[in-house]
Scaffold this motif. Structure first.
Motif, PDB file in Angstrom:
ATOM      1  N   ALA A  81      29.009  44.861   9.374  1.00  0.00           N
ATOM      2  CA  ALA A  81      29.384  44.565  10.764  1.00  0.00           C
ATOM      3  C   ALA A  81      30.762  45.153  11.078  1.00  0.00           C
ATOM      4  O   ALA A  81      31.583  45.372  10.182  1.00  0.00           O
ATOM      5  CB  ALA A  81      29.396  43.055  11.000  1.00  0.00           C
ATOM      6  N   LEU A  82      30.993  45.402  12.360  1.00  0.00           N
ATOM      7  CA  LEU A  82      32.281  45.941  12.809  1.00  0.00           C
ATOM      8  C   LEU A  82      32.934  44.994  13.798  1.00  0.00           C
ATOM      9  O   LEU A  82      32.253  44.350  14.596  1.00  0.00           O
ATOM     10  CB  LEU A  82      32.096  47.300  13.486  1.00  0.00           C
ATOM     11  N   LEU A 107      33.974  40.845  18.313  1.00  0.00           N
ATOM     12  CA  LEU A 107      32.801  41.364  17.610  1.00  0.00           C
ATOM     13  C   LEU A 107      32.432  42.700  18.248  1.00  0.00           C
ATOM     14  O   LEU A 107      32.444  42.833  19.473  1.00  0.00           O
ATOM     15  CB  LEU A 107      31.621  40.400  17.754  1.00  0.00           C
ATOM     16  N   GLU A 108      32.082  43.677  17.422  1.00  0.00           N
ATOM     17  CA  GLU A 108      31.737  44.992  17.964  1.00  0.00           C
ATOM     18  C   GLU A 108      30.275  45.348  17.719  1.00  0.00           C
ATOM     19  O   GLU A 108      29.556  45.666  18.657  1.00  0.00           O
ATOM     20  CB  GLU A 108      32.644  46.056  17.349  1.00  0.00           C
ATOM     21  N   ALA A 109      29.822  45.333  16.464  1.00  0.00           N
ATOM     22  CA  ALA A 109      28.461  45.782  16.180  1.00  0.00           C
ATOM     23  C   ALA A 109      27.914  45.121  14.915  1.00  0.00           C
ATOM     24  O   ALA A 109      28.649  44.865  13.969  1.00  0.00           O
ATOM     25  CB  ALA A 109      28.431  47.301  16.012  1.00  0.00           C
ATOM     26  N   SER A 110      26.620  44.871  14.957  1.00  0.00           N
ATOM     27  CA  SER A 110      25.916  44.317  13.799  1.00  0.00           C
ATOM     28  C   SER A 110      24.985  45.393  13.249  1.00  0.00           C
ATOM     29  O   SER A 110      24.341  46.110  14.021  1.00  0.00           O
ATOM     30  CB  SER A 110      25.091  43.101  14.225  1.00  0.00           C
ATOM     31  N   ASN A 138      34.251  30.912  18.239  1.00  0.00           N
ATOM     32  CA  ASN A 138      35.564  31.392  17.775  1.00  0.00           C
ATOM     33  C   ASN A 138      36.024  32.635  18.539  1.00  0.00           C
ATOM     34  O   ASN A 138      36.744  33.472  18.014  1.00  0.00           O
ATOM     35  CB  ASN A 138      35.568  31.636  16.267  1.00  0.00           C
ATOM     36  N   LYS A 139      35.544  32.751  19.779  1.00  0.00           N
ATOM     37  CA  LYS A 139      35.944  33.805  20.725  1.00  0.00           C
ATOM     38  C   LYS A 139      35.579  35.219  20.256  1.00  0.00           C
ATOM     39  O   LYS A 139      36.319  36.164  20.475  1.00  0.00           O
ATOM     40  CB  LYS A 139      37.431  33.697  21.042  1.00  0.00           C
ATOM     41  N   GLY A 140      34.406  35.331  19.647  1.00  0.00           N
ATOM     42  CA  GLY A 140      33.939  36.634  19.193  1.00  0.00           C
ATOM     43  C   GLY A 140      33.649  37.600  20.325  1.00  0.00           C
ATOM     44  O   GLY A 140      33.733  38.810  20.143  1.00  0.00           O
ATOM     45  N   ILE A 141      33.312  37.094  21.525  1.00  0.00           N
ATOM     46  CA  ILE A 141      33.048  37.953  22.682  1.00  0.00           C
ATOM     47  C   ILE A 141      34.284  38.050  23.578  1.00  0.00           C
ATOM     48  O   ILE A 141      34.691  39.136  23.971  1.00  0.00           O
ATOM     49  CB  ILE A 141      31.849  37.431  23.510  1.00  0.00           C
ATOM     50  N   SER A 142      34.892  36.913  23.885  1.00  0.00           N
ATOM     51  CA  SER A 142      36.037  36.901  24.809  1.00  0.00           C
ATOM     52  C   SER A 142      37.331  37.358  24.144  1.00  0.00           C
ATOM     53  O   SER A 142      38.280  37.721  24.831  1.00  0.00           O
ATOM     54  CB  SER A 142      36.218  35.514  25.425  1.00  0.00           C
ATOM     55  N   GLY A 143      37.377  37.367  22.835  1.00  0.00           N
ATOM     56  CA  GLY A 143      38.546  37.878  22.123  1.00  0.00           C
ATOM     57  C   GLY A 143      39.409  36.774  21.538  1.00  0.00           C
ATOM     58  O   GLY A 143      39.971  35.979  22.270  1.00  0.00           O
TER      59      GLY A 143
END
Length: 175
Positions: free
Chosen positions: A73-74, A127-130, A142-147
């Motif tokens: 993952a990135l 989160l960037e890519a799986s 844990n704010k993987g989308i909003s930062g």
């Protein structure tokens, strides 16, 4: 003639008084006051991020109630920067290395990555890519989308670096 002089005096007095009162109220923070003039923002020492940073975290695939470490993952790190005068400049953004078999990632930024005379103000991890098609929907846990804002760190003396920890971040399977 005498009446015109009195009107002129009264109008002049009213105009002067209104300008004086308006000017005194404007200093409280109204539009046009000195406080609203564009000035150089103050860069508070100790509150800005160092240019020597590392960000670590874990990325999992959430499948039902199970958390599976997600290898490959990135994550993306994006930082707001300020120029030598304290004004915001173009954000700096970079990708972490792919996560290892335990879902661990480490992203580092060396001083050469930050343009001369720029200071990092705030950084966020996303989160960037799986690598898995069946677990590729990012979640905001844990704010993987909003930062996730980088706010507390541990100083690594041997590497002269601030180490921030975020997450864990989760990808989920499509519903």
């Amino acid at each position: 003639m005498k009446m015109a002089s009195i009107h002129f005096f009264v109008l002049s007095f009213m105009l002067f008084t209104s300008l004086f009162l308006t000017g005194s109220f404007a200093t409280v923070g109204d539009y046009g006051s000195e406080e609203n003039v564009t000035k150089k923002p103050k860069l508070e020492d100790g509150k800005l991020l160092s240019s020597n940073i590392a960000i670590q975290g874990l990325v999992y695939c959430k499948s039902g109630s199970k958390l599976i470490p997600l290898e490959g993952a990135l994550t993306r790190i994006t930082c707001v920067a300020a120029d030598e005068y304290g004004f915001e400049t173009t954000p700096l953004s970079f990708l972490s290395e792919a996560t290892d078999a335990k879902g661990y990632f480490l992203a580092t930024m060396c001083p050469l990555d930050v343009a001369e005379k720029r200071v990092l103000k705030e950084c966020r991890a996303f989160l960037e890519a799986s690598p898995w098609n069946n677990c590729s929907d990012p979640s905001d846990i844990n704010k993987g989308i909003s930062g996730a804002v980088l706010h507390s760190y541990r100083f690594l003396h041997d590497k002269n670096m601030n180490l921030y920890t975020v997450g864990p971040f989760l990808f989920t399977s499509s519903p």
